[in-house]
Design an enzyme around this catalytic site. Structure first.
Site, PDB file in Angstrom:
ATOM      1  N   ASN A 167       0.874  -1.178   0.000  1.00 20.78           N
ATOM      2  CA  ASN A 167       0.000   0.000   0.000  1.00 20.78           C
ATOM      3  C   ASN A 167       0.909   1.226   0.000  1.00 20.78           C
ATOM      4  O   ASN A 167       1.516   1.545   1.017  1.00 20.78           O
ATOM      5  CB  ASN A 167      -0.890  -0.034   1.254  1.00 20.78           C
ATOM      6  CG  ASN A 167      -1.704   1.239   1.421  1.00 20.78           C
ATOM      7  OD1 ASN A 167      -1.760   2.070   0.511  1.00 20.78           O
ATOM      8  ND2 ASN A 167      -2.328   1.405   2.576  1.00 20.78           N
ATOM      9  N   TRP A 168       0.993   1.860  -1.153  1.00 23.90           N
ATOM     10  CA  TRP A 168       1.917   3.006  -1.271  1.00 23.90           C
ATOM     11  C   TRP A 168       1.374   4.265  -0.586  1.00 23.90           C
ATOM     12  O   TRP A 168       2.072   5.257  -0.469  1.00 23.90           O
ATOM     13  CB  TRP A 168       2.207   3.295  -2.761  1.00 23.90           C
ATOM     14  CG  TRP A 168       3.185   2.352  -3.376  1.00 23.90           C
ATOM     15  CD1 TRP A 168       3.667   1.177  -2.829  1.00 23.90           C
ATOM     16  CD2 TRP A 168       3.860   2.493  -4.645  1.00 23.90           C
ATOM     17  NE1 TRP A 168       4.576   0.593  -3.675  1.00 23.90           N
ATOM     18  CE2 TRP A 168       4.714   1.370  -4.802  1.00 23.90           C
ATOM     19  CE3 TRP A 168       3.810   3.443  -5.656  1.00 23.90           C
ATOM     20  CZ2 TRP A 168       5.518   1.187  -5.932  1.00 23.90           C
ATOM     21  CZ3 TRP A 168       4.608   3.267  -6.791  1.00 23.90           C
ATOM     22  CH2 TRP A 168       5.448   2.153  -6.919  1.00 23.90           C
ATOM     23  N   LYS A 169       0.122   4.238  -0.178  1.00 25.03           N
ATOM     24  CA  LYS A 169      -0.503   5.423   0.434  1.00 25.03           C
ATOM     25  C   LYS A 169      -0.295   6.638  -0.501  1.00 25.03           C
ATOM     26  O   LYS A 169      -0.298   6.468  -1.713  1.00 25.03           O
ATOM     27  CB  LYS A 169       0.042   5.634   1.852  1.00 25.03           C
ATOM     28  CG  LYS A 169      -0.089   4.343   2.692  1.00 25.03           C
ATOM     29  CD  LYS A 169       0.200   4.505   4.145  1.00 25.03           C
ATOM     30  CE  LYS A 169       0.021   3.161   4.848  1.00 25.03           C
ATOM     31  NZ  LYS A 169       0.190   3.250   6.294  1.00 25.03           N
TER      32      LYS A 169
ATOM     33  N   GLY B 284       3.028  -1.118   4.215  1.00 26.08           N
ATOM     34  CA  GLY B 284       3.065   0.301   3.857  1.00 26.08           C
ATOM     35  C   GLY B 284       4.464   0.726   3.457  1.00 26.08           C
ATOM     36  O   GLY B 284       4.913   0.492   2.336  1.00 26.08           O
ATOM     37  N   GLY B 285       5.197   1.320   4.392  1.00 21.87           N
ATOM     38  CA  GLY B 285       6.507   1.914   4.118  1.00 21.87           C
ATOM     39  C   GLY B 285       7.461   0.989   3.374  1.00 21.87           C
ATOM     40  O   GLY B 285       8.136   1.421   2.429  1.00 21.87           O
TER      41      GLY B 285
ATOM     42  N   HIS C 155      -9.303   1.484   5.371  1.00 18.59           N
ATOM     43  CA  HIS C 155      -8.000   1.660   6.029  1.00 18.59           C
ATOM     44  C   HIS C 155      -8.173   2.620   7.212  1.00 18.59           C
ATOM     45  O   HIS C 155      -8.949   3.578   7.134  1.00 18.59           O
ATOM     46  CB  HIS C 155      -6.980   2.209   5.026  1.00 18.59           C
ATOM     47  CG  HIS C 155      -5.586   2.115   5.557  1.00 18.59           C
ATOM     48  ND1 HIS C 155      -5.093   3.003   6.476  1.00 18.59           N
ATOM     49  CD2 HIS C 155      -4.593   1.207   5.325  1.00 18.59           C
ATOM     50  CE1 HIS C 155      -3.843   2.652   6.780  1.00 18.59           C
ATOM     51  NE2 HIS C 155      -3.525   1.569   6.101  1.00 18.59           N
TER      52      HIS C 155
HETATM   53  P1  13P Z   1       3.418   0.423   7.555  1.00 13.45           P
HETATM   54  O1  13P Z   1       3.858  -0.898   6.949  1.00 13.45           O
HETATM   55  O2  13P Z   1       4.145   1.597   7.018  1.00 13.45           O
HETATM   56  O3  13P Z   1       3.395   0.346   9.052  1.00 13.45           O
HETATM   57  O4  13P Z   1       1.884   0.631   7.085  1.00 13.45           O
HETATM   58  C1  13P Z   1       0.981  -0.393   7.260  1.00 13.45           C
HETATM   59  C2  13P Z   1      -0.268  -0.029   6.551  1.00 13.45           C
HETATM   60  O5  13P Z   1      -1.009   0.834   6.976  1.00 13.45           O
HETATM   61  C3  13P Z   1      -0.572  -0.728   5.288  1.00 13.45           C
HETATM   62  O6  13P Z   1      -1.861  -0.480   4.862  1.00 13.45           O
END
Ligand code: 13P
Length: 248
Positions: A11-13, A230-231, A94
């Site tokens: 999830n690149w946000k 995420g990250g 989310h």
């Molecule tokens: P992180 O892996 O950056 O903690 O984020 C998790 C997340 O929210 C994936 O949707």
């Protein structure tokens, strides 16, 4: 063959740009090598079409969808629009959207329903806050979110649940395996109670500070069917080892 294939989703946000799509080639290569693991990346809306063109076998998804098919919803995107650009997966509920856009369980449920009806693999996110866990209410909170956020009927698309404790997201604080095991067992029980045999086939992902160095341990926890990352999904250097850990 395992009952459920592992699924690793990035999830690149609100990160990434056209240049960042160069990361997809080594990720796709790792996905091909990790037979039996499904791999997907969800970039921002603007990058979905160019990402699909460079996906090389990995699935590309969206981070949100509107519940309606079309209409006066400024700034929003429908499931049909995502389908037209060949997205295969949609994340809904989310915790960042539940907090920043005040999305309720009912709103998340409507979005999930819209995505499933268009045939999307649909990831519904749930997870408790630090205060809720400290108060011993984590399982109760997540059970409530599941009850309110999961659509009733079986649709064409595949329903997936992601357990993402809010306090573990972007903090480097990963949930300990015993707590993950307890929560995933509770989610499995709720899915089976609600959907019967179908509930045994629904994949449950863990999310929250999943990294190369903790992924293997998390993937071994019973009822952890993959990860929402995420990250560490923003570069192939960090994401590929997580895909490999799921391969085992
Ligand atoms: P992180 O892996 O950056 O903690 O984020 C998790 C997340 O929210 C994936 O949707």
């Amino acid at each position: 063959m395992a009952l459920r294939r592992k699924l690793i989703v990035g999830n690149w946000k609100m990160n990434g740009n056209l240049a960042a799509l160069a990361e997809l080639a080594p990720i796709a290569e790792a996905a091909r090598a990790a037979a039996g693991v499904d791999v997907a990346v969800c970039p921002p809306f603007t990058l979905i079409a160019p990402a699909v063109a460079r996906a090389n076998g990995i699935a590309i998804g969206a981070q949100d969808v509107h519940a309606a098919a079309s209409g006066a919803h400024t700034g929003c995107v429908s499931a049909a629009m995502l389908k037209e650009v060949h997205a295969q997966l949609v994340i809904v509920g989310h915790s960042e959207r539940r907090a920043e856009q005040q999305e309720s369980d009912a709103a998340v449920c409507a979005k999930a329903q819209a995505a499933l009806a268009e045939g999307f693999q649909t990831i519904v996110c749930v997870g408790e806050s630090a205060a809720e866990r400290e108060a011993g209410r984590a399982v109760e909170v997540v059970s409530g979110q599941l009850a309110g956020s999961l659509p009733e009927e079986a649709h064409e698309g595949e329903l997936v649940v992601a357990y993402e404790p809010i306090w573990a997201i972007g903090t480097g604080k990963v949930a300990i395996p015993a707590d993950v095991a307890e929560m995933h067992a509770a989610i499995r029980a709720a899915l089976v109670q609600r959907f019967g045999e179908r509930g045994t086939r629904i994949r449950i992902l863990y999310g929250g500070s999943v990294k190369a160095d903790n992924a293997a341990e998390l993937m071994r926890v019973p009822d952890v069917d993959g990860a929402l990352v995420g990250g560490a999904s923003l570069t192939a250097a960090q994401f590929v080892p997580i895909v490999e850990a799921a391969h085992g």
